[in-house]
Each structure stands twice: as structure tokens, then as C-alpha cells.
Design an enzyme around this catalytic site. Structure first.
Site, short mmCIF file in Angstrom:
data_model
loop_
_atom_site.label_atom_id
_atom_site.label_comp_id
_atom_site.label_asym_id
_atom_site.label_seq_id
_atom_site.Cartn_x
_atom_site.Cartn_y
_atom_site.Cartn_z
N ASP A 61 45.04 74.58 100.22
CA ASP A 61 46.28 74.00 100.74
C ASP A 61 46.68 72.69 100.07
O ASP A 61 47.32 71.84 100.69
CB ASP A 61 46.18 73.80 102.27
CG ASP A 61 45.90 75.08 103.01
OD1 ASP A 61 46.33 76.14 102.51
OD2 ASP A 61 45.26 75.03 104.07
N LYS A 118 49.48 74.21 95.80
CA LYS A 118 49.51 75.02 94.58
C LYS A 118 50.84 75.77 94.45
O LYS A 118 51.43 75.80 93.37
CB LYS A 118 48.35 76.04 94.61
CG LYS A 118 46.97 75.37 94.65
CD LYS A 118 45.87 76.40 94.81
CE LYS A 118 45.77 77.03 96.17
NZ LYS A 118 45.41 76.11 97.27
N GLY A 145 48.01 80.98 101.72
CA GLY A 145 49.39 80.77 102.15
C GLY A 145 49.96 79.71 101.24
O GLY A 145 49.56 78.56 101.32
N HIS A 146 50.83 80.12 100.32
CA HIS A 146 51.36 79.18 99.33
C HIS A 146 52.83 78.91 99.66
O HIS A 146 53.65 79.82 99.66
CB HIS A 146 51.22 79.75 97.92
CG HIS A 146 49.78 79.86 97.49
ND1 HIS A 146 49.38 80.31 96.26
CD2 HIS A 146 48.62 79.55 98.15
CE1 HIS A 146 48.06 80.28 96.17
NE2 HIS A 146 47.58 79.84 97.32
N GLN A 163 43.00 79.30 97.38
CA GLN A 163 41.94 78.49 98.02
C GLN A 163 41.68 77.24 97.18
O GLN A 163 42.59 76.77 96.51
CB GLN A 163 40.65 79.31 98.22
CG GLN A 163 40.75 80.41 99.27
CD GLN A 163 41.45 81.65 98.81
OE1 GLN A 163 41.08 82.26 97.83
NE2 GLN A 163 42.47 82.08 99.53
N ARG A 213 44.89 71.57 110.59
CA ARG A 213 43.92 71.28 109.53
C ARG A 213 43.18 70.00 109.86
O ARG A 213 43.78 69.05 110.39
CB ARG A 213 44.64 71.11 108.18
CG ARG A 213 45.34 72.38 107.71
CD ARG A 213 46.03 72.15 106.36
NE ARG A 213 46.77 73.32 105.92
CZ ARG A 213 48.00 73.27 105.39
NH1 ARG A 213 48.61 72.11 105.23
NH2 ARG A 213 48.61 74.38 105.01
P1 GDP Z 1 48.84 75.82 98.87
O1 GDP Z 1 48.06 76.80 99.67
O2 GDP Z 1 47.96 75.03 97.94
O3 GDP Z 1 50.01 76.41 98.15
O4 GDP Z 1 49.42 74.76 99.90
P2 GDP Z 1 50.09 75.09 101.33
O5 GDP Z 1 51.43 75.66 101.11
O6 GDP Z 1 49.17 75.86 102.19
O7 GDP Z 1 50.12 73.65 101.97
C1 GDP Z 1 50.80 72.60 101.39
C2 GDP Z 1 51.83 72.07 102.39
O8 GDP Z 1 52.28 70.80 101.98
C3 GDP Z 1 53.09 72.94 102.46
O9 GDP Z 1 53.61 72.88 103.76
C4 GDP Z 1 54.03 72.26 101.47
O10 GDP Z 1 55.39 72.51 101.77
C5 GDP Z 1 53.67 70.83 101.69
N1 GDP Z 1 53.81 69.94 100.52
C6 GDP Z 1 53.55 70.21 99.22
N2 GDP Z 1 53.68 69.09 98.48
C7 GDP Z 1 54.02 68.10 99.34
C8 GDP Z 1 54.27 66.71 99.18
O11 GDP Z 1 54.16 66.13 98.10
N3 GDP Z 1 54.57 66.00 100.31
C9 GDP Z 1 54.66 66.59 101.54
N4 GDP Z 1 54.96 65.83 102.57
N5 GDP Z 1 54.42 67.90 101.72
C10 GDP Z 1 54.10 68.63 100.63
P1 IMO Z 2 45.24 78.61 100.05
O1 IMO Z 2 45.36 79.52 98.84
C1 IMO Z 2 42.70 76.80 103.07
C2 IMO Z 2 39.21 79.07 104.37
C3 IMO Z 2 39.20 79.59 105.78
C4 IMO Z 2 37.71 79.61 106.05
C5 IMO Z 2 37.12 80.03 104.72
C6 IMO Z 2 36.83 81.51 104.58
O2 IMO Z 2 46.45 78.68 100.92
O3 IMO Z 2 44.86 77.25 99.66
P2 IMO Z 2 38.29 83.72 104.43
O4 IMO Z 2 39.58 84.12 105.09
O5 IMO Z 2 38.40 83.64 102.95
O6 IMO Z 2 37.15 84.54 104.90
O7 IMO Z 2 37.99 82.23 104.96
O8 IMO Z 2 38.08 79.64 103.74
N1 IMO Z 2 40.39 79.47 103.57
C7 IMO Z 2 41.39 78.64 103.25
N2 IMO Z 2 41.61 77.36 103.59
N3 IMO Z 2 43.56 77.43 102.23
C8 IMO Z 2 43.33 78.70 101.85
O9 IMO Z 2 44.08 79.32 100.92
C9 IMO Z 2 42.22 79.38 102.40
N4 IMO Z 2 41.74 80.63 102.27
C10 IMO Z 2 40.61 80.67 102.99
O10 IMO Z 2 39.89 78.74 106.65
O11 IMO Z 2 37.25 78.31 106.34
MG MG Z 3 47.76 77.32 101.68
#
Ligand code: GDP
Ligand code: IMO
Ligand code: MG
Length: 427
Positions: free
Chosen positions: A13, A16, A40-41, A222, A303
């Protein structure tokens, strides 16, 4: 041309999805190399937020080829939902999305096995997203799995039934109360939709693209601290989330890897169980969660939040060969009087500046330095010269400690809230 890799350096998270979307116009191909719908991107542009789980984050840019690589595990149900949402946005999936025949399929009983296994673990549960990831990768390495290419076989149903029955036997031993009937309908709807998609031998496609000078970006899921080999085992996911995972998950030889973009938040978060040395279980942690809106994009779970952890970050940089750092969510730290950064761990009275074998069973006490915070709102800044001095100091400090340039600083969730500090020479 070579293949650049973009991956998370923390516990996932990091942002990416946002940065892949930002960088995509500089590439011809974007390819996911591991993980599945546990990811979840999030992308944000023109006031709309999109969350992708399986489909690469280059999908919204016109004229780009998006590949789901062989290292990914695909749930047809989630994939169908994603595609339905994209069709509503007029994204021409058939022209842009390609799926590896060698990617493995998550079947409904994988999800049931995931739930059963977590429930058996009780207090020691991993905090899995329960998307069936672990059981599907187990079947892959156990040589029992079902692959996308199997959908094209006339024997597909038999292969599915064989795997399902194997799972039902296991579930029987676990005395798990399953309700499979409700899950199979949507699964087969997903399979029917998949039949309309472009299946490819992605390793050939990608290597031909390399030969014909196409620019390719590999998108990780991840984070490195969730890597099956190098993460905080057993509190990890079931795939290699690191640069090497891009080689196995796409069929790309190591010599073809170019830049490695390592993404990190200006602080740390973790969702699910497992060690988190700099976790803040106090009001400051709550403040970070609120300011950063730190709730999971896949499960909605809050988180866990804490300060930046340099021993962990250095470790991730080392195993990935990071060439460029990207610092996310800098805006979230606005308003904090001071900002702490963990420089060392103390374990059994010993001061360590690296990630040791065991941070799961040992008590790890973080040792911090404290830097002045900044009060300025960063979300409207478009040029680095308008950074508050304290942020500039934070960046300089981190670059010196980490010995890798921070090329991009993100100041908000939108595409536009992205500041490039130096030209990224792609390939
Ligand atoms: P990913 O899994 O690495 O793609 O990241 P996620 O989408 O799960 O989580 C990142 C969260 O931070 C999302 O809700 C984005 O919209 C948000 N986000 C990304 N970059 C920034 C930033 O620079 N500032 C803020 N406030 N939010 C951000
Ligand atoms: P993105 O790509 C954050 C965590 C889960 C759990 C562990 C194992 O959005 O960054 P699993 O479902 O793989 O058996 O879970 O890894 N986890 C993540 N945490 N971002 C993710 O993906 C994750 N994918 C799995 O919360 O602790
Ligand atoms: Mg994510």
C-alpha cells in the site's frame, strides 16, 4: 530495451498504483508480475478514484499494452468485477489487456481453504486478505494448480473438478463448514468472461517487446517486507514481491532488468498481523491513520501506522537493487511538530542498524532520531522549490542515509500531485 521494475519497499500500500499510472505514458507495456486480488492499487484522476486488484495500473492510459504475467494468481470473479467497472469507463479491454496462459487460477475452494487455515491458526493468524492467495500458490508449487491456458482445453471442467474434490477432502479434515454452491455460479461467469479475453504466452510477448525496443514497466504488488523469502516470515504473502519476482513472474532474464523504482511512504503502515517495530499504538498513530486515510483498499481494514523504519528500508533497497526512490504521502506528515525516524533496532541490549533474522519472536525496540516537522500544506505544491525547508531536510537526510536518490515525491493521491525532482531517464 530493458524492463524497469516498480515495487513497494514496505508492507504494501505504498502507492504503487498511483505511480504506475503516472509513469505509464513513458512506457509501451505495463506488466503485473506476482500477487493477485490481495492487492488493491488505487489511482485517482479527474476527481475519480479507481481501485485495481489484478489488472495492471497502466490500463487507463491509451495505447498501452497491459499484461497480467505468469506469476500472478487470478480470481475470475474479481477479474470480472474489475473488467465490468472498466467497461463502464469505456476502457477497451480487448485492445489493451493480455493475460498469460501460465498464470494460475484461484478457484472458490482456494478461498475456503484460506479461511479455514486462518481460522485454525487462531491467535497466530496472518491476517490474510482471505482471497485464496496462499492455497493457490501452494497448489502451484505442489504441482496441482489450474492455469489460464487450461480454460482453452476441452478437459477444463474435469481438471477443475479434480482440484475442487481434492480441496473438499482437505476441507473435510478441517471440519470447516463450507458453502460452495453460492461461490461456483459467479466463478463460472468469470470463466466465461475470461474466454473472451486475449490469452498469450506472455514470456514470448515480453521478450519480443524487449527485442523490438519497447519500453516495459513491471508492476509489483504487496511490498518487500511481505516477500515469501525475505519478509517477516510467517507473516508474509505467498509470492516473491521483490525484483527477482519480476524475472520469474514475467520470464525476463536478470540482464534485461533496468531501473528499479522503490516506493515507500514517508512513514510506515502495515495491514494484517506480524511484527512492526515502529508501530505507534498511541494518539500519534491514530493521527497518522486519520491524516493518511489509512484503511485497506481491498478489505477496508484500518492500517497500523508508525514512523519510518530505516533498517527495514535499507534491507528492501539491498535485496531489490533499487536505483530510484519514490517517497509517497509526504503531505500526510504536514502538521506534525516533529517527525521521528528509526535508525537502529535494539534487540537483547544490542544496537543493530540492519534487519536481523528474527523480528517476530524477539522484542525489537526502535531507536529514533527526531527531525523538525513542517506545517505547510503540500497538496498544492507543483515544484520542489516550494517545499518547506523541513521537508527538504527530511529528503536530504533520507538520501544520505539510504544512498539512493529520491526521484519523485508524492504530495497527494491525484495523478497531478506528483513532483519529479530529477529527470528519470527511462531505459
Ligand atoms: P498500492 O497498493 O501500493 O497501490 O497503494 P494503495 O492504493 O493500497 O494505498 C495508497 C493510498 O494512498 C491510496 O488511497 C492512494 O489514493 C493514496 N495516495 C497515494 N499517494 C498519495 C499521496 O502522496 N498522498 C496522499 N494523501 N495519499 C496518497
Ligand atoms: P498491495 O499490492 C498490504 C498482507 C495481508 C496479510 C498478508 C498475507 O495493495 O500493496 P494474503 O492475502 O497474501 O494471504 O495476506 O499480506 N497483504 C497486503 N498488505 N497491501 C497488499 O497489497 C497486501 N497483500 C497482502 O494483509 O497481512
Ligand atoms: Mg494496496
Amino acid at each position: 530495451m530493458s524492463v524497469d521494475v516498480l515495487l513497494g519497499l514496505q508492507w504494501g500500500d505504498e502507492g504503487k498504483g498511483k505511480i504506475v499510472d503516472v509513469l505509464t505514458p513513458e512506457y509501451n507495456v505495463v506488466a503485473r508480475f506476482q500477487g493477485g486480488p490481495n492487492a488493491g492499487h488505487t489511482l485517482e484522476f479527474e476527481g475519480i478514484k479507481h481501485v485495481l486488484h489484478t489488472i495492471p495500473s497502466g490500463i487507463f492510459r491509451k495505447g498501452i499494452t497491459n499484461i497480467v504475467g505468469n506469476g500472478v494468481v487470478i480470481d475470475p470473479v474479481t477479474l470480472k468485477k474489475e473488467i465490468d467497472a472498466l467497461k463502464k469507463m469505456n476502457v477497451d479491454i480487448n485492445a489493451t489487456l493480455y493475460i498469460s496462459r501460465k498464470a494460475h487460477i484461484i478457484i472458490p475452494t482456494h478461498r475456503l481453504l484460506d479461511a479455514a487455515s486462518e481460522s485454525l491458526k487462531g491467535k497466530e493468524k496472518i491476517g490474510s486478505t482471505l482471497r485464496g492467495i496462499g492455497p493457490t500458490y501452494m497448489d502451484k508449487t505442489g504441482r496441482n494448480g489450474l492455469r489460464v491456458g487450461d480454460i482453452e482445453s476441452s478437459d477444463f471442467l474435469n481438471r477443475y473438478e479434480k482440484l475442487k474434490n481434492k480441496h473438499l477432502q482437505l476441507l473435510g479434515q478441517m471440519e470447516f463448514d463450507q458453502d460452495l454452491s453460492q461461490l461456483e455460479g459467479p466463478f463460472f461467469e468469470g470463466i466465461e468472461l475470461m474466454r473472451t479475453l486475449n490469452f498469450i504466452d506472455s514470456e514470448h510477448f515480453i521478450n519480443k517487446s524487449i527485442q523490438s525496443n519497447k519500453a516495459i514497466l513491471a508492476e509489483g504488488a504487496q511490498g518487500s517486507l511481505l516477500d515469501i523469502d525475505f519478509g517477516s516470515y510467517p507473516f508474509v504473502t505467498s509470492s516473491n514481491t521483490i525484483t527477482a519476482g519480476a524475472c520469474t513472474g514475467l520470464g525476463v532474464a536478470p540482464k534485461h532488468i533496468g531501473k528499479v523504482f522503490g516506493i515507500f511512504k514517508a512513514y510506515c503502515t502495515r495491514v494484517g498481523s506480524g511484527p512492526f517495530p515502529t508501530e505507534l499504538s498511541d494518539a500519534t498513530g491514530e493521527e497518522l491513520r486519520k491524516a493518511g486515510n489509512e484503511f485497506g483498499a481491498t478489505t477496508g481494514r484500518p492500517r497500523r501506522c508508525g514512523w519510518l523504519d530505516l533498517p527495514a528500508l535499507k534491507y528492501s533497497i539491498m535485496i531489490n537493487g533499487v536505483t530510484d526512490l519514490i517517497m509517497m504521502k509526504s503531505d500526510v506528515l504536514s502538521g506534525f511538530k516533529s517527525i521521528k525516524v528509526c535508525t537502529h533496532y535494539e534487540i537483547n541490549g544490542e544496537k543493530l542498524d540492519y534487519m536481523p533474522f528474527d523480528i517476530v519472536n524477539e522484542t525489537v525496540t526502535p531507536i529514533y532520531i527526531e527531525l523538525p516537522g513542517w506545517q505547510k500544506d503540500l497538496t498544492g505544491i507543483v515544484n520542489e522549490k516550494d517545499f518547506p525547508d523541513e521537508l527538504a531536510r527530511y529528503i536530504t537526510y533520507l538520501e544520505k542515509e539510504l544512498n539512493v536518490p529520491i526521484s519523485i515525491v508524492s504530495v497527494g493521491p491525484d495523478r497531478k500531485q506528483t513532483i519529479r525532482r530529477m529527470d528519470l531517464v527511462i531505459n
